[in-house]
Design a protein around this motif. Structure first.
Motif, PDB file in Angstrom:
ATOM      1  N   GLY A 271      -0.759   0.753   4.459  1.00 30.75           N
ATOM      2  CA  GLY A 271      -0.143  -0.549   4.279  1.00 30.75           C
ATOM      3  C   GLY A 271      -0.776  -1.685   5.045  1.00 30.75           C
ATOM      4  O   GLY A 271      -1.702  -1.502   5.829  1.00 30.75           O
ATOM      5  N   ALA A 272      -0.217  -2.838   4.799  1.00 29.45           N
ATOM      6  CA  ALA A 272      -0.678  -4.091   5.368  1.00 29.45           C
ATOM      7  C   ALA A 272      -0.702  -4.032   6.884  1.00 29.45           C
ATOM      8  O   ALA A 272       0.083  -3.316   7.511  1.00 29.45           O
ATOM      9  N   GLU A 273      -1.611  -4.808   7.441  1.00 30.74           N
ATOM     10  CA  GLU A 273      -1.820  -4.821   8.880  1.00 30.74           C
ATOM     11  C   GLU A 273      -0.562  -5.207   9.651  1.00 30.74           C
ATOM     12  O   GLU A 273      -0.306  -4.695  10.726  1.00 30.74           O
ATOM     13  N   ASP A 274       0.253  -6.080   9.072  1.00 26.40           N
ATOM     14  CA  ASP A 274       1.424  -6.582   9.799  1.00 26.40           C
ATOM     15  C   ASP A 274       2.736  -5.905   9.393  1.00 26.40           C
ATOM     16  O   ASP A 274       3.605  -5.691  10.230  1.00 26.40           O
ATOM     17  N   THR A 275       2.868  -5.519   8.140  1.00 26.57           N
ATOM     18  CA  THR A 275       4.146  -4.992   7.663  1.00 26.57           C
ATOM     19  C   THR A 275       4.113  -3.527   7.263  1.00 26.57           C
ATOM     20  O   THR A 275       5.151  -2.932   7.003  1.00 26.57           O
ATOM     21  N   GLY A 276       2.953  -2.929   7.185  1.00 26.06           N
ATOM     22  CA  GLY A 276       2.853  -1.523   6.794  1.00 26.06           C
ATOM     23  C   GLY A 276       3.007  -1.333   5.301  1.00 26.06           C
ATOM     24  O   GLY A 276       2.877  -2.260   4.510  1.00 26.06           O
ATOM     25  N   VAL A 277       3.299  -0.105   4.904  1.00 22.97           N
ATOM     26  CA  VAL A 277       3.478   0.239   3.493  1.00 22.97           C
ATOM     27  C   VAL A 277       4.770  -0.411   2.995  1.00 22.97           C
ATOM     28  O   VAL A 277       5.800  -0.376   3.668  1.00 22.97           O
ATOM     29  N   SER A 278       4.711  -1.008   1.816  1.00 23.75           N
ATOM     30  CA  SER A 278       5.881  -1.693   1.252  1.00 23.75           C
ATOM     31  C   SER A 278       7.008  -0.707   0.978  1.00 23.75           C
ATOM     32  O   SER A 278       6.780   0.486   0.754  1.00 23.75           O
ATOM     33  N   ASP A 279       8.238  -1.205   0.996  1.00 26.74           N
ATOM     34  CA  ASP A 279       9.405  -0.355   0.747  1.00 26.74           C
ATOM     35  C   ASP A 279       9.328   0.309  -0.620  1.00 26.74           C
ATOM     36  O   ASP A 279       9.694   1.475  -0.767  1.00 26.74           O
ATOM     37  N   SER A 280       8.846  -0.423  -1.634  1.00 31.46           N
ATOM     38  CA  SER A 280       8.770   0.161  -2.979  1.00 31.46           C
ATOM     39  C   SER A 280       7.808   1.345  -3.014  1.00 31.46           C
ATOM     40  O   SER A 280       8.089   2.363  -3.658  1.00 31.46           O
ATOM     41  N   CYS A 281       6.704   1.254  -2.301  1.00 33.78           N
ATOM     42  CA  CYS A 281       5.749   2.370  -2.251  1.00 33.78           C
ATOM     43  C   CYS A 281       6.286   3.515  -1.401  1.00 33.78           C
ATOM     44  O   CYS A 281       6.094   4.685  -1.743  1.00 33.78           O
ATOM     45  N   LEU A 282       6.985   3.192  -0.310  1.00 30.07           N
ATOM     46  CA  LEU A 282       7.594   4.242   0.518  1.00 30.07           C
ATOM     47  C   LEU A 282       8.585   5.066  -0.301  1.00 30.07           C
ATOM     48  O   LEU A 282       8.631   6.291  -0.195  1.00 30.07           O
ATOM     49  N   LYS A 283       9.368   4.383  -1.152  1.00 30.59           N
ATOM     50  CA  LYS A 283      10.358   5.083  -1.977  1.00 30.59           C
ATOM     51  C   LYS A 283       9.696   5.976  -3.017  1.00 30.59           C
ATOM     52  O   LYS A 283      10.225   7.028  -3.372  1.00 30.59           O
ATOM     53  N   MET A 284       8.539   5.575  -3.523  1.00 34.39           N
ATOM     54  CA  MET A 284       7.847   6.351  -4.559  1.00 34.39           C
ATOM     55  C   MET A 284       7.042   7.512  -3.986  1.00 34.39           C
ATOM     56  O   MET A 284       6.707   8.447  -4.707  1.00 34.39           O
ATOM     57  N   ALA A 285       6.730   7.447  -2.704  1.00 39.15           N
ATOM     58  CA  ALA A 285       5.890   8.483  -2.080  1.00 39.15           C
ATOM     59  C   ALA A 285       6.613   9.820  -2.052  1.00 39.15           C
ATOM     60  O   ALA A 285       7.838   9.884  -1.899  1.00 39.15           O
ATOM     61  N   ASP A 286       5.831  10.884  -2.214  1.00 44.08           N
ATOM     62  CA  ASP A 286       6.382  12.236  -2.119  1.00 44.08           C
ATOM     63  C   ASP A 286       6.708  12.595  -0.674  1.00 44.08           C
ATOM     64  O   ASP A 286       7.585  13.407  -0.410  1.00 44.08           O
ATOM     65  N   ASP A 287       5.993  11.990   0.258  1.00 42.23           N
ATOM     66  CA  ASP A 287       6.181  12.276   1.672  1.00 42.23           C
ATOM     67  C   ASP A 287       5.706  11.068   2.478  1.00 42.23           C
ATOM     68  O   ASP A 287       4.913  10.266   1.985  1.00 42.23           O
ATOM     69  N   VAL A 288       6.198  10.952   3.699  1.00 44.88           N
ATOM     70  CA  VAL A 288       5.756   9.894   4.615  1.00 44.88           C
ATOM     71  C   VAL A 288       5.327  10.585   5.907  1.00 44.88           C
ATOM     72  O   VAL A 288       6.111  11.322   6.513  1.00 44.88           O
ATOM     73  N   ILE A 289       4.067  10.350   6.283  1.00 45.56           N
ATOM     74  CA  ILE A 289       3.540  10.977   7.494  1.00 45.56           C
ATOM     75  C   ILE A 289       3.171   9.911   8.513  1.00 45.56           C
ATOM     76  O   ILE A 289       2.968   8.749   8.167  1.00 45.56           O
ATOM     77  N   ARG A 290       3.079  10.343   9.760  1.00 45.82           N
ATOM     78  CA  ARG A 290       2.700   9.415  10.831  1.00 45.82           C
ATOM     79  C   ARG A 290       1.642  10.073  11.716  1.00 45.82           C
ATOM     80  O   ARG A 290       1.518  11.295  11.764  1.00 45.82           O
ATOM     81  N   ILE A 291       0.911   9.235  12.392  1.00 49.49           N
ATOM     82  CA  ILE A 291      -0.041   9.696  13.401  1.00 49.49           C
ATOM     83  C   ILE A 291       0.703   9.662  14.728  1.00 49.49           C
ATOM     84  O   ILE A 291       1.261   8.623  15.099  1.00 49.49           O
ATOM     85  N   PRO A 292       0.752  10.784  15.470  1.00 47.60           N
ATOM     86  CA  PRO A 292       1.440  10.761  16.761  1.00 47.60           C
ATOM     87  C   PRO A 292       0.780   9.754  17.712  1.00 47.60           C
ATOM     88  O   PRO A 292      -0.436   9.718  17.824  1.00 47.60           O
ATOM     89  N   ILE A 293       1.594   8.937  18.342  1.00 41.24           N
ATOM     90  CA  ILE A 293       1.110   7.921  19.277  1.00 41.24           C
ATOM     91  C   ILE A 293       1.706   8.234  20.647  1.00 41.24           C
ATOM     92  O   ILE A 293       2.916   8.387  20.763  1.00 41.24           O
ATOM     93  N   LYS A 294       0.865   8.326  21.638  1.00 38.29           N
ATOM     94  CA  LYS A 294       1.329   8.652  22.995  1.00 38.29           C
ATOM     95  C   LYS A 294       1.459   7.414  23.884  1.00 38.29           C
ATOM     96  O   LYS A 294       2.202   7.412  24.844  1.00 38.29           O
ATOM     97  N   GLY A 295       0.709   6.361  23.570  1.00 33.97           N
ATOM     98  CA  GLY A 295       0.714   5.165  24.405  1.00 33.97           C
ATOM     99  C   GLY A 295       1.890   4.258  24.110  1.00 33.97           C
ATOM    100  O   GLY A 295       2.778   4.576  23.322  1.00 33.97           O
ATOM    101  N   GLU A 296       1.872   3.096  24.729  1.00 31.06           N
ATOM    102  CA  GLU A 296       2.964   2.139  24.593  1.00 31.06           C
ATOM    103  C   GLU A 296       2.834   1.264  23.356  1.00 31.06           C
ATOM    104  O   GLU A 296       3.829   0.744  22.861  1.00 31.06           O
ATOM    105  N   ILE A 297       1.617   1.066  22.879  1.00 31.21           N
ATOM    106  CA  ILE A 297       1.429   0.253  21.677  1.00 31.21           C
ATOM    107  C   ILE A 297       1.838   1.111  20.493  1.00 31.21           C
ATOM    108  O   ILE A 297       1.423   2.256  20.353  1.00 31.21           O
ATOM    109  N   GLY A 298       2.667   0.549  19.611  1.00 31.41           N
ATOM    110  CA  GLY A 298       3.300   1.338  18.559  1.00 31.41           C
ATOM    111  C   GLY A 298       2.490   1.625  17.318  1.00 31.41           C
ATOM    112  O   GLY A 298       2.946   2.367  16.453  1.00 31.41           O
ATOM    113  N   SER A 299       1.287   1.044  17.196  1.00 26.90           N
ATOM    114  CA  SER A 299       0.534   1.293  15.970  1.00 26.90           C
ATOM    115  C   SER A 299      -0.962   1.149  16.219  1.00 26.90           C
ATOM    116  O   SER A 299      -1.389   0.539  17.190  1.00 26.90           O
ATOM    117  N   LEU A 300      -1.718   1.716  15.278  1.00 28.65           N
ATOM    118  CA  LEU A 300      -3.181   1.639  15.322  1.00 28.65           C
ATOM    119  C   LEU A 300      -3.672   0.589  14.337  1.00 28.65           C
ATOM    120  O   LEU A 300      -2.960   0.242  13.380  1.00 28.65           O
TER     121      LEU A 300
END
Length: 191
Positions: free
Chosen positions: A144-173
């Motif tokens: 998804g977009a740099e600021d908002t991520g994957v759109s809600d409509s695409c999230l709903k259509m996805a078969d699965d939603v995965i994340r990259i584990p983040i250990k630091g304080e910044i919440g995204s890559l």
């Protein structure tokens, strides 16, 4: 055409000829999938949902081409364009990897599902770690977009939603870095 008009079109030495061409040629998702399946390969497709930064787009294309991804899907409107900066950042990958321009990412998701491809959204909202996900089947990744991520409509259509584990304080890559991590996990599992 009069030479004066050609001179107005370009300041370069045109020698009486001027031609305008698209920086790349686009293909359709419907053409890519049978070609990949015929090669006996499980497709790996990346869908860019609202990626607007041309340098991120170019970096994603470069990583995807290096990893052997079968195609990138971009929206006709609301996303990064194939520009000189995108091509430069991609190190020429945009001219080597198939690029599909679609009216909507959602319609491409439907086409992928109809063709037996699992569609996975990459989002910090995902509950499943990418390391717990199985990529050993036809897969399409939505990023998804740099600021908002994957759109809600695409999230709903996805078969699965995965994340990259983040250990630091910044919440995204950065999106291009995240795509690289996910692509190479898929390649690792398929090896």
């Amino acid at each position: 055409m009069p030479i004066d008009k050609l001179n107005r079109l370009t300041r370069r030495n045109h020698q009486g000829v001027v031609c305008f061409i698209a920086p790349i040629s686009y293909t359709s998702l419907e053409d890519i999938l049978p070609f990949v399946y015929e090669k006996g390969k499980d497709p790996l497709i990346i869908l860019l949902d609202g990626i607007t930064d041309v340098r991120n787009f170019g970096a994603i294309a470069r990583t995807a081409e290096c990893a052997g991804v079968d195609g990138l899907v971009i929206p006709e409107k609301g996303g990064a364009r194939v520009t000189a900066d995108a091509i430069k950042t991609s190190a020429g990958a945009l001219s080597k990897i198939p690029i599909c321009k679609t009216k909507s990412i959602e319609s491409s998701i439907s086409v992928l599902k109809e063709n037996g491809v699992q569609v996975v959204a990459c989002s910090e909202k995902g509950e499943k770690s990418l390391y717990d996900f199985e990529f050993n089947k036809p897969t399409a990744l939505i990023v998804g977009a740099e600021d908002t991520g994957v759109s809600d409509s695409c999230l709903k259509m996805a078969d699965d939603v995965i994340r990259i584990p983040i250990k630091g304080e910044i919440g995204s890559l950065n999106v291009s870095v995240a795509v690289g991590i996910v692509i190479y996990e898929a390649i690792r599992q398929r090896a």
